[in-house]
Structures are given as C-alpha cells and as structure tokens.
Design an enzyme around this catalytic site. Structure first.
Site, mmCIF file in Angstrom:
data_model
loop_
_atom_site.group_PDB
_atom_site.id
_atom_site.type_symbol
_atom_site.label_atom_id
_atom_site.label_comp_id
_atom_site.label_asym_id
_atom_site.label_seq_id
_atom_site.Cartn_x
_atom_site.Cartn_y
_atom_site.Cartn_z
ATOM 1 N N SER A 238 0.817 -1.197 0.000
ATOM 2 C CA SER A 238 0.000 0.000 0.000
ATOM 3 C C SER A 238 0.853 1.249 0.000
ATOM 4 O O SER A 238 1.987 1.252 0.482
ATOM 5 C CB SER A 238 -0.935 -0.001 1.201
ATOM 6 O OG SER A 238 -0.247 0.427 2.360
ATOM 7 N N LYS A 239 0.268 2.280 -0.559
ATOM 8 C CA LYS A 239 0.976 3.549 -0.639
ATOM 9 C C LYS A 239 1.258 4.068 0.762
ATOM 10 O O LYS A 239 2.331 4.566 1.053
ATOM 11 C CB LYS A 239 0.120 4.570 -1.391
ATOM 12 C CG LYS A 239 -0.317 4.082 -2.758
ATOM 13 C CD LYS A 239 -1.419 4.975 -3.335
ATOM 14 C CE LYS A 239 -2.065 4.276 -4.519
ATOM 15 N NZ LYS A 239 -3.096 5.066 -5.183
ATOM 16 N N ARG A 240 0.242 3.936 1.591
ATOM 17 C CA ARG A 240 0.362 4.527 2.925
ATOM 18 C C ARG A 240 1.431 3.840 3.750
ATOM 19 O O ARG A 240 2.244 4.477 4.392
ATOM 20 C CB ARG A 240 -0.991 4.462 3.643
ATOM 21 C CG ARG A 240 -1.421 5.796 4.195
ATOM 22 C CD ARG A 240 -2.579 5.651 5.165
ATOM 23 N NE ARG A 240 -2.285 4.754 6.261
ATOM 24 C CZ ARG A 240 -3.176 3.937 6.836
ATOM 25 N NH1 ARG A 240 -4.398 3.923 6.395
ATOM 26 N NH2 ARG A 240 -2.821 3.154 7.833
ATOM 27 N N GLY A 243 5.068 3.496 1.147
ATOM 28 C CA GLY A 243 5.663 4.680 0.549
ATOM 29 C C GLY A 243 6.004 4.570 -0.923
ATOM 30 O O GLY A 243 5.445 3.751 -1.636
#
Length: 475
Positions: A238-240, A243
RNA sequence: GGCCCUAUCGUCUAGGGGUCUAGGACGGAGCCCUCUCAAGGCUUAAACACGGGUUCGAAUCCCGUUAGGGCCGCCA
C-alpha cells in the site's frame, strides 16, 4: 470483448494498479478486445488533480496505451438514474438513519438494526423524503429466503455466498452522490464491459455487484480476480504503509525500462508455463492466459536498503542488453543529463552504450559507469591504484611511459590498441595485464571499468595521452 | 467477531494420484572463461505448513488445525 481498468485518483499509480492494468491490456490484446480506461473519481473528498495526473504519467510510461477513456464524474446522471431505477423496481429503499459519528457503530452493521427502514412503506418513505429528511439509498438484499449468490470467477472458480451474509449496502449517499458499487456497475453495464480483471480484494464485493446487475436487468460481466501483491512485511502493498517504493514512477526514475518493469510485474501471480521468464511484449501477448494466473498472493522482495526486487533488476538488465547502441543511448540520455555530464548527447552516448551495456542493470547506473568519458579532468584518485599486479609504483611508471610512447603512434581501434599495448608491454618486459591496469586507472580513474581498448578508442588519442601524462606526474 | 480466499526452496513459480531421490528463475556459494569489472558457461546449497483420512500409491483428492490475506464504510 471489452475490459476496463478503473483507477481512482487518490494517489500515484502503484505497482498493484499497474499490474491490473497490464493484465487487462494483455488479456484484451490477446483476444482482440478493447481496453477501456475509466477514471473512478466519484469520491470528491479524496480525489486530486495531482493524483490523476500522476496516474496518467505512470500509465503513459508503461507505454501500452488504451482504446477508450471515460471519467466517472462526467457520468453521474447515469449512475443516479440507475440507482433510482433499482429503487423503482423495489430492490432498494431509503434509509433515514442519521449518519453515525461513532465509527464503532458504523462497523457494527448498522443496517441490521434498522430493519424498520427496510420495511418503511413507500408512502411514508416518499413523505419523509419530500419533507427534506436526508437518507441514503440502500440495496434491499434478499433476506431469509436462502438465496445464494454464485460467482463463477475465471481465476478462483465457483465461489458462493449466502445473501443473508451480505449487508444492505449503499447505492446513493445522503448527498445524492452514487457510491462506488453503484457507479461502477452502472458504468460497466453502460460501457458493455464483458470481462472484469481486478484485484482479489474485490472478490467479496462481486456478490453485491451481481445483485446490482440483476436488479438493473443487465448481463453480469465475467470476472477474473487477481492475487494481491504483498510487501515483505506480510501486509498488502500500500501507498500509505510502504511509501514511494510502490510507485511506478520510482521504478521509472531509478532507470527501469518500461518493458523491463512490465515483464517483471507479469511474473507476479502469472506464469507462461514454459519456463521462460524474459519475454518480449509480443511474447507476453501471445502467451497470456487466465489459466496461468495463480490464486495465492505474491510478495515483492524488497528491503530498506534495496527498494527493488532483485529479479526485477535482473530482468531489466536482460532487456537492456537487447537494445542496440543507438537505442540504449537514447534511453541513457536523460539519466546522463541528470548525472550532470558535460556535453552529453545521443551521438556521444552511442559509442559508449555498448561498453556499459553489460555492466549496468538500471539506466541510472550510467552515472557511475560512464562518468569518466565526460569529465574534463579526472577526479583525484589514489596514486597506489596505478600499481599493477605484483608490481610497484616504479613499474607503473615504466608501463605508463611506454604506453604514452606506443599510443602516440597507434591506430585507435580495438586491434590497433591491442597490438600497440601488448607490444609495448613486451618491450619493457611486463605482462600484458601489468601494462593494462595502470593505463586503465590512468584513463578511467579507477580499476573497475569497461574493456580497455574500446575505452581508449572512444576517449581518443588526445584525452588518453593527456590522462596518462597526468598519471605519470602523479607518481 | 462473521463470511470468504490462499498455503511447494529466502523470493517468483512448475506440478492436477505413480514419470517427484519435487523442476525452472532470481538471489547465495564455488569453478571456468578473462586486460579489471561485468556478461556468459558449468556445478552446488535451499521447499511440498502440521495432523488425520481416501487410495496399492498423495506435493497432488477430502476433512481438520495452524498461519497469512481479503471483505464486512454514506472509501474505492
């Protein structure tokens, strides 16, 4: 056949999204279908123009293209109309329960405790709505009739869920804006999507979608759910949490070839069943089949020190080696520019490209492998680097003096340089390697470098002689 | 918590009852080649989550356990 990729612009394009797009593209190209790109931008709160731009940026870098483009925000009327059509058909009802500010309550299946809303008479429902009372439109999931919803997924096979286990999900928010489920299905129907390839996180949503399609009276598209991409920490990528390492632009900026990236990503959860891993785009298209898709999630193997899976890097290197000198030079140019090389151009890069082609895995490595070709003066290096195997500085000096002498009259070609330097070594009773190493360090400024003769040929007589002279002066 | 999905070397995977003393790839180790470094070639270590069945025979089929993941939002 029509497939679609429907990203929501709430962040940059990440690897998982890219893979979904690639599989859709491959499936369509393999079967002569149409690729629809649909921007699912119904969440006004979270969408940003920056996100949408970066998604296009990532998609364009992949260099695969698409056939049709739609934006959900421009199709709100259709979604709303579809929702009310479902309402009129009796498959949805207004829920006047005030929006809960208590998240725990929201997670605790509010709908179960609001059966009253489900049973509200049409008259009362209409009256309260007319009075301006806010409501959310919910799907009336069949209850207590033993209804089972069957999905025949192209990857997971037949999966079944009891309707009693599905909550009465929302179709319209209290703002009147359609939810994802509503908008997505209305669009899939309107755009005549025949095959939906998407992440496995949507498998459980598919039952709801089947209900919507049925209520709309349209055919249910075939689905193929893809196993998820995981991070080494075991969590879904995930992006969160992870990163920029999950952003495709990170791969681009690090010097991946678009196709190197595509090839790698294809191997995550899919295999061509022929033991080959390095595949051209055409081979990927020819070989792609849903049969080769795995059901288990795939972990991308990256670490804090190295954000890229070693296999991705290896595959990229493999594809790099297939490039001709001019092709590689063109790819290298932006990275050489970024490295600050003086006077770079494709023309100057072209003869250098074959010298570093087998020595770089990412385009960005041009910065550390070809720097000395562009330096006006070599950065300082340790004089002891000039010392040959089983030799000393004195030997280095002898070698360099001789090199200077023979190079002055040599033909600057591979064979000419070879003959000149070997001959020179013989004259001063040195082994060839004892001659090569000091010269290499003198012209490159370090021991690890591309093959000497080719390097000298590219550098040319003047620069070579100048650097050798500088090295002699150092001793 | 409820429902669902998944489980082979460190990682990506092949395998669909006997051909499995489990194959390939990356990465690791070693050797060869060689003007350094690469590339290339060869060799090597490394896995069927566990427990029960079914069967003459199970990595392969069934059940359970465990572990991981997903969904259960007026997010997508």
């Amino acid at each position: 056949m029509r497939v679609r990729f429907a990203p929501s612009p709430t962040g940059y394009l990440h690897i998982g999204g890219a893979r979904t797009f690639i599989f859709n593209w491959l499936y369509a190209r393999r079967n002569g279908g149409t690729v629809v790109l649909r921007i699912d931008d119904t969440d006004i709160e979270r969408n940003t123009q920056v996100s949408e731009d970066s998604i296009f940026e990532g998609l364009r870098w992949l260099d695969l293209g698409w056939d049709e483009l739609y934006r959900q925000s421009e199709r709100l009327d259709l979604h709303t109309k579809s929702a009310w059509q479902i309402f009129e058909a009796g498959h949805a009802y207004r829920d006047f329960t005030p929006m809960s500010t208590d998240e725990a309550a929201a997670a605790g299946h509010n709908w179960l405790f609001n059966a009253g809303m489900r049973e509200l008479s049409r008259e009362e429902s209409d009256r309260r709505a007319a009075a301006g009372e806010p409501f959310v439109l919910r799907f009336r999931v069949p209850r207590g009739v033993g209804r089972e919803i069957v999905v025949d997924d192209l990857v997971y096979g037949k999966v079944v869920k009891a309707a009693d286990d599905i909550e009465d999900f929302a179709l319209l928010r209290s703002t009147g804006v359609p939810t994802y489920h509503m908008a997505s299905c209305a669009d899939d129907a309107d755009l005549r999507i025949t095959h939906i390839l998407r992440g496995q996180e949507h498998l459980a949503n598919t039952y709801k979608h089947v209900l919507i399609f049925e209520a709309l009276g349209v055919p249910v598209p075939q689905t193929a759910h893809l196993p998820l991409l995981m991070a080494p920490d075991g969590a879904k990528l995930s992006k969160r949490k992870h990163g920029p390492v999950v952003s495709v632009t990170t791969y681009r900026d690090a010097g991946f070839l678009p196709h190197g990236f595509v090839n790698f990503v294809c191997l995550l959860g899919w295999n061509p069943k022929n033991d080959r891993e390095k595949l051209s785009r055409q081979e990927l298209v020819d070989l792609f089949s849903l049969d080769g898709i795995n059901r288990a999630n795939a972990t991308i193997n990256f670490t804090d020190e190295d954000p890229f899976d070693p296999k991705a890097v290896w595959l990229n290197a493999e594809h790099l080696r297939d490039l001709s000198a001019p092709e590689l030079a063109r790819e290298l140019l932006p990275f050489a520019d970024k490295a600050g090389f003086a006077g770079v151009s494709e023309e100057r890069l072209t003869p250098i490209a074959p010298l570093i082609r087998e020595r770089i895995r990412l385009l960005s490595e041009v910065a550390t492998t070809a720097d000395f070709f562009f330096a006006a003066e070599l950065p300082p290096y340790d004089v002891n680097e000039l010392i040959p195997q089983k030799g000393d500085l004195a030997m280095a000096k002898v070698a360099l003096e001789k090199a200077k002498e023979v190079l002055a009259g040599a033909e600057f070609t591979h064979d000419g340089l070879d003959a000149a330097l070997r001959g020179g070594a013989e004259q001063v009773k040195l082994k060839a390697g004892q001659m090569f190493q000091p010269v290499r360090v003198a012209v490159c400024g370090r021991k690890v470098a591309p093959p000497l003769f080719e390097t000298l040929a590219v550098l040319g007589r003047d620069v070579s002689l100048h650097r050798i002279q500088k090295a002699i002066e150092l001793i």
